[in-house]
Design an enzyme around this catalytic site. Structure first.
Site, PDB file in Angstrom:
ATOM      1  N   ILE A  75      15.004   6.035  -1.859  1.00 53.05           N
ATOM      2  CA  ILE A  75      14.289   6.831  -2.861  1.00 53.05           C
ATOM      3  C   ILE A  75      14.453   8.316  -2.571  1.00 53.05           C
ATOM      4  O   ILE A  75      14.709   9.119  -3.474  1.00 53.05           O
ATOM      5  CB  ILE A  75      12.807   6.426  -2.917  1.00 53.05           C
ATOM      6  CG1 ILE A  75      12.680   4.983  -3.414  1.00 53.05           C
ATOM      7  CG2 ILE A  75      12.018   7.379  -3.818  1.00 53.05           C
ATOM      8  CD1 ILE A  75      11.260   4.457  -3.435  1.00 53.05           C
TER       9      ILE A  75
ATOM     10  N   SER B  79      12.957  13.755   8.559  1.00 51.30           N
ATOM     11  CA  SER B  79      12.234  12.549   8.949  1.00 51.30           C
ATOM     12  C   SER B  79      12.468  12.378  10.437  1.00 51.30           C
ATOM     13  O   SER B  79      13.338  13.034  11.025  1.00 51.30           O
ATOM     14  CB  SER B  79      12.687  11.308   8.172  1.00 51.30           C
ATOM     15  OG  SER B  79      13.978  10.914   8.585  1.00 51.30           O
TER      16      SER B  79
ATOM     17  N   THR C 143       4.319   9.728  -3.819  1.00 47.34           N
ATOM     18  CA  THR C 143       4.425   8.464  -4.550  1.00 47.34           C
ATOM     19  C   THR C 143       4.756   7.322  -3.591  1.00 47.34           C
ATOM     20  O   THR C 143       5.180   6.253  -4.041  1.00 47.34           O
ATOM     21  CB  THR C 143       5.515   8.553  -5.637  1.00 47.34           C
ATOM     22  OG1 THR C 143       6.768   8.893  -5.021  1.00 47.34           O
ATOM     23  CG2 THR C 143       5.166   9.592  -6.683  1.00 47.34           C
TER      24      THR C 143
ATOM     25  N   ARG D  11       2.845   6.283  -0.017  1.00 47.64           N
ATOM     26  CA  ARG D  11       1.614   5.625   0.403  1.00 47.64           C
ATOM     27  C   ARG D  11       0.564   6.686   0.683  1.00 47.64           C
ATOM     28  O   ARG D  11       0.852   7.715   1.315  1.00 47.64           O
ATOM     29  CB  ARG D  11       1.826   4.758   1.659  1.00 47.64           C
ATOM     30  CG  ARG D  11       2.689   3.524   1.442  1.00 47.64           C
ATOM     31  CD  ARG D  11       2.038   2.523   0.496  1.00 47.64           C
ATOM     32  NE  ARG D  11       2.859   1.338   0.279  1.00 47.64           N
ATOM     33  CZ  ARG D  11       3.740   1.189  -0.696  1.00 47.64           C
ATOM     34  NH1 ARG D  11       3.944   2.192  -1.540  1.00 47.64           N
ATOM     35  NH2 ARG D  11       4.420   0.064  -0.839  1.00 47.64           N
TER      36      ARG D  11
ATOM     37  N   GLU E   7      -7.167   1.720  -3.060  1.00 45.38           N
ATOM     38  CA  GLU E   7      -6.707   1.384  -4.402  1.00 45.38           C
ATOM     39  C   GLU E   7      -7.289   0.047  -4.846  1.00 45.38           C
ATOM     40  O   GLU E   7      -7.314  -0.888  -4.058  1.00 45.38           O
ATOM     41  CB  GLU E   7      -5.171   1.328  -4.429  1.00 45.38           C
ATOM     42  CG  GLU E   7      -4.509   2.664  -4.105  1.00 45.38           C
ATOM     43  CD  GLU E   7      -2.979   2.598  -4.159  1.00 45.38           C
ATOM     44  OE1 GLU E   7      -2.457   1.518  -4.511  1.00 45.38           O
ATOM     45  OE2 GLU E   7      -2.330   3.591  -3.840  1.00 45.38           O
TER      46      GLU E   7
ATOM     47  N   HIS F  14      -0.884   4.365  -9.193  1.00 43.03           N
ATOM     48  CA  HIS F  14       0.186   3.637  -8.502  1.00 43.03           C
ATOM     49  C   HIS F  14       1.116   2.964  -9.514  1.00 43.03           C
ATOM     50  O   HIS F  14       1.312   1.745  -9.510  1.00 43.03           O
ATOM     51  CB  HIS F  14      -0.379   2.613  -7.524  1.00 43.03           C
ATOM     52  CG  HIS F  14       0.570   2.319  -6.402  1.00 43.03           C
ATOM     53  ND1 HIS F  14       0.151   1.938  -5.149  1.00 43.03           N
ATOM     54  CD2 HIS F  14       1.932   2.356  -6.328  1.00 43.03           C
ATOM     55  CE1 HIS F  14       1.197   1.753  -4.360  1.00 43.03           C
ATOM     56  NE2 HIS F  14       2.286   2.004  -5.057  1.00 43.03           N
TER      57      HIS F  14
END
Length: 320
Positions: free
Chosen positions: A157, A176, A235, A237, A266, A285
């Site tokens: 993604i 990262s 988008t 977690r 959620e 979500h």
């Protein structure tokens, strides 16, 4: 032998339209659909006590060991997608429960990410509400061209988001914990430290899997580095971002705003502080909620059930 199958968390009541569940009746499987989320482990265990097969939609309903141990009849647990951090796969395997996954859409989540970014950059929700209330133009938006996009997590993604950024004329930075120079170069982005990414980006978009190592990876320090003109997009977690720090950042103006599709809890409960925080665009979500994605999720789940019934399970997920 008669088998019972439960489809969980079908919020929109659409599961029946994406696979021929009735066909399973011919092989002795009856299907039930649960639309509402369960409020406790007790409620979940009680509802599923008589089911041998369960289909879980992403991470809407957790299946920790404490739940799995209370479902002695459960034999097959299918999750949509090929990874679900809310299922204790090791416990399931130990208890004799097969866990299977499904294909998924590679484009649904990135497209929603970019939609949220455009919406907050141009203040679209606020402008629409203002227009409907009778006001014509009430804010000044921000262009993306010429700005810097920071991508945290350069996986499937993240790489798509980096490509979208370049297509919009943005410089793209990436970080990262395991990012290599080779991977960054291949994606056409500049590898930097986390501190440099937050300090030098106009927009930061998060694309990491949630793990003990990534939880709260964005906190007060990162949000203050992002600064009063910076936008955070999440988008992936909710727990990747320290919620208390984010609420303070929005209310006290440390950042320009936040576009969020994911949350610590959620569905998001009434009265949650993010619901009243300023300069936000919030969605429930929806990253994977498209017809194309659901067709792969439910179609794949149907295939998983059939294969398991035939004694040849497919897409089996094992503990790492």
């Amino acid at each position: 032998m008669q088998q019972r199958l439960a489809i969980l968390d079908d919020y929109q009541d659409v599961a029946h339209g994406f696979a021929d569940w009735a066909a399973l009746e011919q092989v002795g499987v009856t299907t039930s659909v649960f639309r509402e989320p369960f409020q406790s482990e007790d409620a979940l265990a009680a509802a599923l006590a008589g089911y041998q097969i369960v289909i879980a939609m992403r991470e809407r309903t957790p299946f920790p060991r404490t739940v799995l141990e209370r479902l002695p009849g459960l034999k097959l647990l299918v999750t949509t997608g090929m990874a679900n951090a809310s299922i204790d796969v090791a416990a399931a395997t130990e208890l004799g429960i097969t866990v299977c996954g499904t294909p998924g859409s590679p484009t649904a989540a990135p497209e929603l990410t970019w939609a949220l970014l455009l919406a907050i950059a141009r203040n679209l929700p606020a402008e629409e509400n203002s227009l409907r209330a009778g006001t014509w133009q009430s804010s000044v938006g921000m262009e993306l061209s010429g700005k810097t996009l920071g991508v945290v997590g350069l996986g499937k993604i993240g790489r798509r988001i980096a490509a979208y950024g370049r297509a919009f004329g943005m410089e793209v930075l990436a970080w990262s914990q395991n990012l290599t120079d080779e991977a960054a170069a291949e994606a056409g982005v500049q590898k930097v430290s986390k501190e440099d990414l937050f300090e030098n980006s106009d927009v930061v978009s998060l694309h990491l899997r949630l793990s003990p190592r990534s939880e709260d990876i964005v906190g007060e320090q990162e949000l203050r580095l992002l600064g009063p003109e910076g936008i955070l997009v999440n988008t992936s977690r909710g727990p990747l971002v320290n919620q208390d720090s984010l609420v303070r950042a929005l209310n006290e103006g440390w950042i320009r705003g936040a576009a969020l599709d994911v949350f610590d809890q959620e569905p998001l409960p009434a009265g949650h502080p993010l619901l009243s925080a300023p300069n936000t665009v919030l969605s429930p979500h929806l990253g994977y909620v498209t017809a194309e994605s659901y067709r792969q999720f439910y179609g794949g789940a149907f295939e998983d059930v059939k294969a398991w019934l035939e004694g040849t399970p497919v897409r089996v997920i094992t503990a790492e």
